[in-house]
Design a protein around this motif. Sequence first.
Motif, mmCIF file in Angstrom:
data_model
loop_
_atom_site.group_PDB
_atom_site.id
_atom_site.type_symbol
_atom_site.label_atom_id
_atom_site.label_comp_id
_atom_site.label_asym_id
_atom_site.label_seq_id
_atom_site.Cartn_x
_atom_site.Cartn_y
_atom_site.Cartn_z
ATOM 1 N N ARG A 18 18.007 -22.780 -31.336
ATOM 2 C CA ARG A 18 17.125 -22.598 -30.162
ATOM 3 C C ARG A 18 17.010 -21.392 -29.919
ATOM 4 N N ALA A 19 15.668 -20.787 -29.883
ATOM 5 C CA ALA A 19 15.369 -19.266 -29.821
ATOM 6 C C ALA A 19 14.361 -19.455 -28.526
ATOM 7 N N GLY A 20 14.390 -18.135 -27.759
ATOM 8 C CA GLY A 20 13.529 -17.766 -26.752
ATOM 9 C C GLY A 20 12.580 -16.742 -26.886
ATOM 10 N N LEU A 21 11.220 -17.028 -26.590
ATOM 11 C CA LEU A 21 10.179 -16.305 -26.866
ATOM 12 C C LEU A 21 10.387 -14.812 -25.919
ATOM 13 N N ARG A 22 10.482 -13.679 -26.336
ATOM 14 C CA ARG A 22 10.531 -12.569 -25.694
ATOM 15 C C ARG A 22 9.293 -11.764 -25.624
ATOM 16 N N ALA A 23 8.643 -11.766 -26.417
ATOM 17 C CA ALA A 23 7.251 -11.125 -26.522
ATOM 18 C C ALA A 23 6.282 -11.766 -27.626
ATOM 19 N N LEU A 24 5.089 -11.849 -27.315
ATOM 20 C CA LEU A 24 3.919 -12.486 -28.108
ATOM 21 C C LEU A 24 2.642 -11.656 -27.781
ATOM 22 N N THR A 25 2.209 -10.777 -29.088
ATOM 23 C CA THR A 25 1.173 -10.083 -28.764
ATOM 24 C C THR A 25 -0.058 -10.339 -29.879
ATOM 25 N N VAL A 26 -1.329 -10.583 -29.102
ATOM 26 C CA VAL A 26 -2.360 -10.678 -30.118
ATOM 27 C C VAL A 26 -3.256 -9.693 -30.254
ATOM 28 N N LEU A 88 11.519 -13.358 -31.135
ATOM 29 C CA LEU A 88 12.224 -14.322 -30.667
ATOM 30 C C LEU A 88 13.563 -13.652 -30.758
ATOM 31 N N THR A 89 14.510 -14.339 -29.580
ATOM 32 C CA THR A 89 15.878 -13.992 -29.779
ATOM 33 C C THR A 89 16.707 -15.478 -29.512
ATOM 34 N N SER A 90 17.900 -15.251 -29.795
ATOM 35 C CA SER A 90 18.975 -16.409 -29.569
ATOM 36 C C SER A 90 20.219 -16.048 -29.415
ATOM 37 N N GLY A 91 21.010 -16.736 -28.815
ATOM 38 C CA GLY A 91 22.434 -16.568 -28.394
ATOM 39 C C GLY A 91 23.232 -16.881 -29.590
ATOM 40 N N TRP A 92 22.701 -17.508 -30.579
ATOM 41 C CA TRP A 92 23.240 -17.729 -31.906
ATOM 42 C C TRP A 92 23.864 -16.598 -32.475
ATOM 43 N N LEU A 93 25.327 -16.480 -32.961
ATOM 44 C CA LEU A 93 25.731 -15.403 -33.858
ATOM 45 C C LEU A 93 26.137 -15.676 -35.154
ATOM 46 N N PRO A 94 25.949 -14.823 -36.168
ATOM 47 C CA PRO A 94 26.593 -15.249 -37.517
ATOM 48 C C PRO A 94 28.323 -15.526 -37.273
ATOM 49 N N GLY A 95 28.799 -16.257 -38.250
ATOM 50 C CA GLY A 95 30.031 -16.518 -38.429
ATOM 51 C C GLY A 95 31.069 -15.389 -38.372
ATOM 52 N N GLY A 96 31.985 -15.454 -37.728
ATOM 53 C CA GLY A 96 32.769 -14.188 -37.651
ATOM 54 C C GLY A 96 32.608 -13.129 -37.017
ATOM 55 N N CYS A 97 31.184 -13.031 -36.349
ATOM 56 C CA CYS A 97 30.879 -11.927 -35.348
ATOM 57 C C CYS A 97 31.705 -12.050 -33.993
ATOM 58 N N THR A 98 32.371 -11.034 -33.747
ATOM 59 C CA THR A 98 33.105 -10.873 -32.393
ATOM 60 C C THR A 98 32.592 -9.918 -31.471
ATOM 61 N N GLU A 99 31.508 -9.206 -31.850
ATOM 62 C CA GLU A 99 31.006 -8.095 -31.127
ATOM 63 C C GLU A 99 29.933 -8.921 -30.195
ATOM 64 N N PRO A 100 29.925 -8.608 -28.851
ATOM 65 C CA PRO A 100 28.850 -9.238 -27.979
ATOM 66 C C PRO A 100 27.453 -8.773 -28.397
ATOM 67 N N GLY A 101 26.442 -9.741 -28.207
ATOM 68 C CA GLY A 101 24.905 -9.495 -28.642
ATOM 69 C C GLY A 101 24.295 -10.809 -28.965
ATOM 70 N N HIS A 102 23.326 -10.770 -29.527
ATOM 71 C CA HIS A 102 22.307 -11.741 -29.944
ATOM 72 C C HIS A 102 21.677 -11.621 -31.155
ATOM 73 N N THR A 103 20.946 -12.530 -31.529
ATOM 74 C CA THR A 103 20.222 -12.359 -32.802
ATOM 75 C C THR A 103 18.696 -12.435 -32.605
ATOM 76 N N GLU A 104 18.021 -11.579 -33.417
ATOM 77 C CA GLU A 104 16.548 -11.686 -33.205
ATOM 78 C C GLU A 104 15.585 -11.768 -34.468
ATOM 79 N N LEU A 105 14.496 -12.321 -34.369
ATOM 80 C CA LEU A 105 13.620 -12.577 -35.453
ATOM 81 C C LEU A 105 12.216 -12.113 -34.994
ATOM 82 N N SER A 106 11.531 -11.488 -35.670
ATOM 83 C CA SER A 106 9.933 -11.382 -35.361
ATOM 84 C C SER A 106 9.065 -12.199 -36.324
ATOM 85 N N VAL A 107 8.268 -12.724 -35.937
ATOM 86 C CA VAL A 107 7.146 -13.506 -36.720
ATOM 87 C C VAL A 107 5.710 -12.707 -36.849
#
Length: 141
Positions: A18-26, A88-107
Amino acid sequence: MTKARMHELRGYEVGPVRAGLRALTVKDDREGMLEGTPYLHRRMSLLRIGTAMAADPHLYVHDLDVLRADAESRLDEWLPRERVRARLTSGWLPGGCTEPGHTELSVMWFQTAAEDPFARLAAIVRPLDWASLAGFVPFED
């Protein structure tokens, strides 16, 4: 500027994540184009896409192979006029990741003005694999 909490963001299913939309530009992809052909427009768009992908390694361009093939075959049909980019951003983190943060994808994709960019985004991202496309972004102090 209005700030939204993660639970207030418009959410999208990207595979099992599940990812949240942070920005959308047209943007009008032909803005500033005084003259040209559909072929030239496709070539210029591919150059801009290449630059964007170099700047953002976690940018997914929908139907990129189709755009490239159309440019190679010198297709004489205009691309849809609107270029849309979503982050888009998500609280999902790659396995083994212990650093605080999030993941991000642009489409990025092209569409007509009559299409709903939010519905189109949902259709594009639903089958994607977040784990292989998204990048980790550490939280900053």
